[in-house]
Design an enzyme around this catalytic site. Structure first.
Site, mmCIF file in Angstrom:
data_model
loop_
_atom_site.group_PDB
_atom_site.id
_atom_site.type_symbol
_atom_site.label_atom_id
_atom_site.label_comp_id
_atom_site.label_asym_id
_atom_site.label_seq_id
_atom_site.Cartn_x
_atom_site.Cartn_y
_atom_site.Cartn_z
ATOM 1 N N GLY A 94 0.795 -1.228 0.000
ATOM 2 C CA GLY A 94 0.000 0.000 0.000
ATOM 3 C C GLY A 94 0.824 1.272 0.000
ATOM 4 N N THR A 95 0.243 2.315 0.558
ATOM 5 C CA THR A 95 0.912 3.611 0.640
ATOM 6 C C THR A 95 2.210 3.473 1.423
ATOM 7 N N CYS A 96 2.135 2.766 2.535
ATOM 8 C CA CYS A 96 3.260 2.675 3.471
ATOM 9 C C CYS A 96 4.543 2.188 2.784
ATOM 10 N N TYR B 257 3.366 16.441 9.452
ATOM 11 C CA TYR B 257 4.240 15.269 9.383
ATOM 12 C C TYR B 257 5.034 15.211 8.076
ATOM 13 N N GLU C 17 2.753 27.623 6.412
ATOM 14 C CA GLU C 17 1.865 26.834 7.290
ATOM 15 C C GLU C 17 0.692 27.710 7.732
ATOM 16 N N GLY D 161 -2.312 17.208 4.312
ATOM 17 C CA GLY D 161 -3.128 16.145 4.902
ATOM 18 C C GLY D 161 -3.457 15.054 3.908
ATOM 19 N N ASP E 255 -6.410 3.670 7.559
ATOM 20 C CA ASP E 255 -6.693 5.078 7.239
ATOM 21 C C ASP E 255 -8.149 5.302 6.828
ATOM 22 N N ALA F 3 0.531 3.607 10.128
ATOM 23 C CA ALA F 3 0.653 2.243 9.615
ATOM 24 C C ALA F 3 0.518 1.196 10.722
ATOM 25 N N HIS G 279 23.099 0.373 30.098
ATOM 26 C CA HIS G 279 24.026 1.501 29.967
ATOM 27 C C HIS G 279 25.079 1.167 28.910
HETATM 28 P P1 FAD Z 1 -2.866 2.157 2.489
HETATM 29 O O1 FAD Z 1 -1.480 1.915 2.904
HETATM 30 O O2 FAD Z 1 -3.215 3.455 1.879
HETATM 31 O O3 FAD Z 1 -3.240 0.972 1.509
HETATM 32 C C1 FAD Z 1 -4.463 0.906 0.851
HETATM 33 C C2 FAD Z 1 -4.284 0.085 -0.404
HETATM 34 O O4 FAD Z 1 -5.573 -0.225 -0.930
HETATM 35 C C3 FAD Z 1 -3.549 0.816 -1.533
HETATM 36 O O5 FAD Z 1 -2.514 0.006 -2.045
HETATM 37 C C4 FAD Z 1 -4.636 1.031 -2.596
HETATM 38 O O6 FAD Z 1 -4.128 0.986 -3.919
HETATM 39 C C5 FAD Z 1 -5.544 -0.153 -2.343
HETATM 40 N N1 FAD Z 1 -6.930 0.024 -2.787
HETATM 41 C C6 FAD Z 1 -7.779 1.023 -2.450
HETATM 42 N N2 FAD Z 1 -8.985 0.799 -3.012
HETATM 43 C C7 FAD Z 1 -8.878 -0.331 -3.725
HETATM 44 C C8 FAD Z 1 -9.786 -1.063 -4.538
HETATM 45 N N3 FAD Z 1 -11.056 -0.670 -4.699
HETATM 46 N N4 FAD Z 1 -9.345 -2.183 -5.141
HETATM 47 C C9 FAD Z 1 -8.059 -2.600 -4.998
HETATM 48 N N5 FAD Z 1 -7.159 -1.955 -4.224
HETATM 49 C C10 FAD Z 1 -7.581 -0.839 -3.606
HETATM 50 N N6 FAD Z 1 2.697 6.093 8.949
HETATM 51 C C11 FAD Z 1 3.446 5.646 9.970
HETATM 52 O O7 FAD Z 1 2.926 4.989 10.881
HETATM 53 N N7 FAD Z 1 4.791 5.918 10.022
HETATM 54 C C12 FAD Z 1 5.405 6.634 9.065
HETATM 55 O O8 FAD Z 1 6.621 6.855 9.143
HETATM 56 C C13 FAD Z 1 4.635 7.113 7.982
HETATM 57 N N8 FAD Z 1 5.218 7.833 6.996
HETATM 58 C C14 FAD Z 1 4.462 8.234 5.932
HETATM 59 C C15 FAD Z 1 5.079 8.970 4.952
HETATM 60 C C16 FAD Z 1 4.372 9.403 3.854
HETATM 61 C C17 FAD Z 1 5.056 10.191 2.780
HETATM 62 C C18 FAD Z 1 2.992 9.052 3.750
HETATM 63 C C19 FAD Z 1 2.203 9.471 2.543
HETATM 64 C C20 FAD Z 1 2.359 8.339 4.741
HETATM 65 C C21 FAD Z 1 3.084 7.923 5.854
HETATM 66 N N9 FAD Z 1 2.500 7.215 6.896
HETATM 67 C C22 FAD Z 1 3.251 6.802 7.954
HETATM 68 C C23 FAD Z 1 1.072 6.867 6.888
HETATM 69 C C24 FAD Z 1 0.868 5.402 6.426
HETATM 70 O O9 FAD Z 1 1.408 5.251 5.141
HETATM 71 C C25 FAD Z 1 -0.609 5.050 6.429
HETATM 72 O O10 FAD Z 1 -1.161 5.299 7.705
HETATM 73 C C26 FAD Z 1 -0.803 3.576 6.098
HETATM 74 O O11 FAD Z 1 -0.253 3.254 4.850
HETATM 75 C C27 FAD Z 1 -2.293 3.216 6.090
HETATM 76 O O12 FAD Z 1 -2.435 1.873 5.801
HETATM 77 P P2 FAD Z 1 -3.785 1.312 5.146
HETATM 78 O O13 FAD Z 1 -3.579 -0.164 5.013
HETATM 79 O O14 FAD Z 1 -4.956 1.785 5.890
HETATM 80 O O15 FAD Z 1 -3.877 1.984 3.695
HETATM 81 P P1 NAD Z 2 -0.721 16.848 8.629
HETATM 82 O O1 NAD Z 2 -2.133 16.909 9.064
HETATM 83 O O2 NAD Z 2 0.277 16.225 9.521
HETATM 84 O O3 NAD Z 2 -0.185 18.317 8.314
HETATM 85 C C1 NAD Z 2 -0.807 19.143 7.397
HETATM 86 C C2 NAD Z 2 -0.434 20.584 7.724
HETATM 87 O O4 NAD Z 2 -0.855 21.407 6.640
HETATM 88 C C3 NAD Z 2 -1.117 21.112 8.982
HETATM 89 O O5 NAD Z 2 -0.152 21.660 9.836
HETATM 90 C C4 NAD Z 2 -2.092 22.158 8.444
HETATM 91 O O6 NAD Z 2 -2.287 23.234 9.333
HETATM 92 C C5 NAD Z 2 -1.407 22.614 7.163
HETATM 93 N N1 NAD Z 2 -2.296 23.175 6.137
HETATM 94 C C6 NAD Z 2 -3.507 22.719 5.755
HETATM 95 N N2 NAD Z 2 -3.989 23.489 4.741
HETATM 96 C C7 NAD Z 2 -3.054 24.443 4.474
HETATM 97 C C8 NAD Z 2 -2.950 25.521 3.537
HETATM 98 N N3 NAD Z 2 -3.910 25.768 2.661
HETATM 99 N N4 NAD Z 2 -1.843 26.299 3.554
HETATM 100 C C9 NAD Z 2 -0.853 26.052 4.459
HETATM 101 N N5 NAD Z 2 -0.896 25.037 5.352
HETATM 102 C C10 NAD Z 2 -1.971 24.238 5.360
HETATM 103 O O7 NAD Z 2 -0.767 16.112 7.186
HETATM 104 P P2 NAD Z 2 0.411 15.515 6.299
HETATM 105 O O8 NAD Z 2 1.707 16.070 6.715
HETATM 106 O O9 NAD Z 2 -0.046 15.657 4.906
HETATM 107 O O10 NAD Z 2 0.353 13.978 6.686
HETATM 108 C C11 NAD Z 2 -0.854 13.211 6.524
HETATM 109 C C12 NAD Z 2 -0.914 12.096 7.530
HETATM 110 O O11 NAD Z 2 0.019 11.082 7.164
HETATM 111 C C13 NAD Z 2 -0.533 12.519 8.935
HETATM 112 O O12 NAD Z 2 -1.660 12.921 9.656
HETATM 113 C C14 NAD Z 2 0.070 11.289 9.528
HETATM 114 O O13 NAD Z 2 -0.935 10.575 10.239
HETATM 115 C C15 NAD Z 2 0.521 10.458 8.345
HETATM 116 N N6 NAD Z 2 2.003 10.469 8.318
HETATM 117 C C16 NAD Z 2 2.655 9.934 9.374
HETATM 118 C C17 NAD Z 2 4.028 9.959 9.404
HETATM 119 C C18 NAD Z 2 4.721 9.347 10.583
HETATM 120 O O14 NAD Z 2 4.079 8.629 11.331
HETATM 121 N N7 NAD Z 2 6.009 9.589 10.768
HETATM 122 C C19 NAD Z 2 4.752 10.541 8.376
HETATM 123 C C20 NAD Z 2 4.067 11.098 7.315
HETATM 124 C C21 NAD Z 2 2.676 11.049 7.300
#
Ligand code: FAD
Ligand code: NAD
Length: 475
Positions: free
Chosen positions: A41-43, A187, A207, A275, A315, A323, A449
């Site tokens: 997936g996304t992760c 994030y 921001e 977001g 999500d 994740a 330690h």
């Molecule tokens: P997803 O990982 O989004 O997987 C959903 C899957 O379903 C996708 O592959 C999609 O293609 C598939 N799908 C959807 N609809 C259909 C359909 N109808 N038929 C077939 N397939 C379908 N989280 C952390 O905990 N730690 C981190 O460090 C972290 N870093 C991140 C960095 C970035 C840049 C981003 C964008 C996200 C990050 N996250 C992080 C958030 C994390 O990726 C998500 O919380 C996590 O992937 C959610 O898992 P999920 O299984 O719910 O969905």
């Molecule tokens: P976020 O909610 O963390 O941050 C979005 C930021 O954008 C907020 O501070 C908000 O005030 C700002 N914003 C919104 N609209 C704006 C505008 N028009 N102009 C300027 N600023 C604006 O969302 P994200 O960084 O996109 O991440 C999405 C989600 O993915 C997170 O909530 C997190 O759960 C997940 N994620 C997790 C990790 C991790 O666990 N290390 C890493 C990446 C992403």
């Protein structure tokens, strides 16, 4: 092609869906998983893993540059390192490939039928999957697990394309942007913006709120703000992005400053990270009869939706979008379907932001605990007093571990830290909360330690009034 039936159909192969399918397979349930975009997936494909690989590469590059320009620890480099963005992206893709391939193997080993394609429901238990070659397959399941995840939020006045990129685009750039403007100091914006700064881009944040990373309190984000300042990163808070303008062959992001005036920032790329939103459209949710508010699917602690035999997780079910939360839900749901008496009911879920320095939190901050009506005591231990921290070049960044406990019985209500490598403390923090630990339990556990974990023990001791490695008032 013939129709398929199964005990469990999982839609979405992310960190929520694939562990659910593996666990269901382990439990002997006849399981099918469907995903269109690659296992993990996304992760694994465009989130957690590629971003952390990217951050690691940026750290390494910045460190080497530092040693080339100002020798430290008795180490110098005779030439500055050179960056090949295509090479960096290829290395990151290699890691992604290893992990996604591993997931496919694990699904197979658990006896899960993994189908690549897009699923679309016609009722709560029946869907049609369109395969890569355009052919279709109908699947009818006794139980359905929805794990469709989330997608990037696009601003209507800054649509993705060209110079405007989201996190997916930011992890795949061929060339380093000289000037990167990041919209959103949350994030994703901070993790990737800091990495780009380390690679050499000039980075500016816009921001909307009055401070960065608003999910953490100011004390925790102060060291990050300081790093940004020390490294020439400008942060425009209380400022809203408005759109792109071209002028004299250059591209500018226009934004509204706190006074309501329009200003502009030159940009080679604009990273929009404002977001993510649950993916609830495009796969027939409206035909399934599942109550939802049009934003995400609400579930109970058994991850049940309003429709019998249909579960949702990750999500798709709203905050926190993490994740590890999705994975834990996935394992529980499979067990629930197999008839186990279990639920997804954690005391708290830890979160880490992989910034410079890193920040980690689990449970309530002191202010949040007070809002819950608790009377609290806190203990804070500066990592500058931790030997391991200094031996890893920490100490000057303002890092600390902070513990928040109920005054009456010393039960821990929250643990937070900011500093280099503190993400690795998140496991002990979460365990302490989950086990209902008191300050005395942490202080009484013998911590190795020299490790950063001693910082947690010292924070507990500080809350109890008798830390060893910082001075405490005499009692
Ligand atoms: P997803 O990982 O989004 O997987 C959903 C899957 O379903 C996708 O592959 C999609 O293609 C598939 N799908 C959807 N609809 C259909 C359909 N109808 N038929 C077939 N397939 C379908 N989280 C952390 O905990 N730690 C981190 O460090 C972290 N870093 C991140 C960095 C970035 C840049 C981003 C964008 C996200 C990050 N996250 C992080 C958030 C994390 O990726 C998500 O919380 C996590 O992937 C959610 O898992 P999920 O299984 O719910 O969905
Ligand atoms: P976020 O909610 O963390 O941050 C979005 C930021 O954008 C907020 O501070 C908000 O005030 C700002 N914003 C919104 N609209 C704006 C505008 N028009 N102009 C300027 N600023 C604006 O969302 P994200 O960084 O996109 O991440 C999405 C989600 O993915 C997170 O909530 C997190 O759960 C997940 N994620 C997790 C990790 C991790 O666990 N290390 C890493 C990446 C992403």
């Amino acid at each position: 092609m013939s129709d398929l039936t199964c005990d469990v159909l999982v839609v979405g192969g992310g960190p929520g869906g694939y562990p659910a399918a593996i666990r269901a397979g382990q439990l002997g349930l006849d399981t099918i998983i469907v995903d269109k975009d690659g296992w993990g997936g996304t992760c694994l494909n465009r989130g957690c893993i590629p971003s952390k690989a990217f951050i690691h590469a940026a750290d390494k590059f910045a460190e080497m540059r530092h040693h080339a320009y100002s020798p430290a620890l008795g180490i110098s480099l005779s030439a500055a390192p050179e960056l090949d963005m295509k090479g960096l992206v290829a290395w990151k893709d290699e890691i992604v490939g290893k992990l996604t391939g591993g997931v496919e193997q694990l699904l197979k080993a658990a006896g899960v039928n993994a189908i690549s394609g897009w699923a679309e429901f016609e009722d709560a238990k029946t869907c049609t999957v369109t395969l890569e070659d355009g052919s279709t397959r109908k699947i009818t399941a006794r139980n359905v697990i929805l794990a469709t995840g989330s997608v990037e939020v696009e601003l209507p006045f800054l649509p993705f394309g060209g110079k405007v990129i989201g996190s997916t685009g930011a992890l795949d750039l061929d060339t380093l942007p000289e000037k990167l403007v990041v919209v959103g100091g949350g994030y994703i914006g901070l993790e990737l913006g800091i990495a780009y700064r380390k690679l050499g881009s000039e980075v500016t944040f816009v921001e909307a709120l009055d401070r960065i990373l608003p999910v953490y309190d100011k004390e925790l984000t102060r060291p990050i703000t300081r790093w940004l300042k020390d490294n020439g990163v400008t942060v425009h808070t209380s400022s809203k992005a408005k759109g792109l303008v071209e002028d004299g062959g250059k591209t500018f992001l226009e934004y509204e400053n706190p006074k309501g005036e329009t200003e502009r920032l030159e940009a080679d790329n604009v990273l929009v990270a404002v977001g993510r939103k649950p993916l609830i459209k495009g796969w027939g949710l409206e035909k399934m009869g599942i109550p939802n508010d049009g934003k995400f699917i609400q579930v109970n602690e058994r991850c049940e939706t309003g429709m019998r035999g249909v579960y949702a997780l990750g999500d798709l079910t709203g905050e926190p979008l993490l994740a590890h939360r999705a994975t834990a839900q996935g394992e529980r749901v499979a067990e629930i379907i197999a008839g186990h008496k279990t639920a997804f009911d954690p005391v708290a879920i830890a979160a880490v932001c992989f910034t410079e320095p890193e920040v980690v939190g689990v449970g309530f901050t002191p202010d949040e605990a007070k809002e819950q009506g608790e009377t609290v005591i806190t203990g804070k231990f500066p990592l500058a007093a931790n030997g391991r921290y200094l031996s890893m070049e920490g100490g000057a960044d303002g890092g600390f571990v902070r513990i928040t406990a109920r005054e009456s019985d010393h039960v821990i209500l929250g643990i937070h830290a900011v500093g280099k490598h503190v993400s690795e403390l998140s496991g002990e923090f979460a365990l302490a909360m989950e086990m209902g630990a008191r300050l005395e339990d942490i202080a009484g556990t013998v911590h190795v330690h020299p490790t950063l974990t001693e910082g947690l023990a010292e924070a507990a001791l500080a809350a109890l009034g008798h830390p060893i490695h910082i001075s405490a008032p005499k009692r």
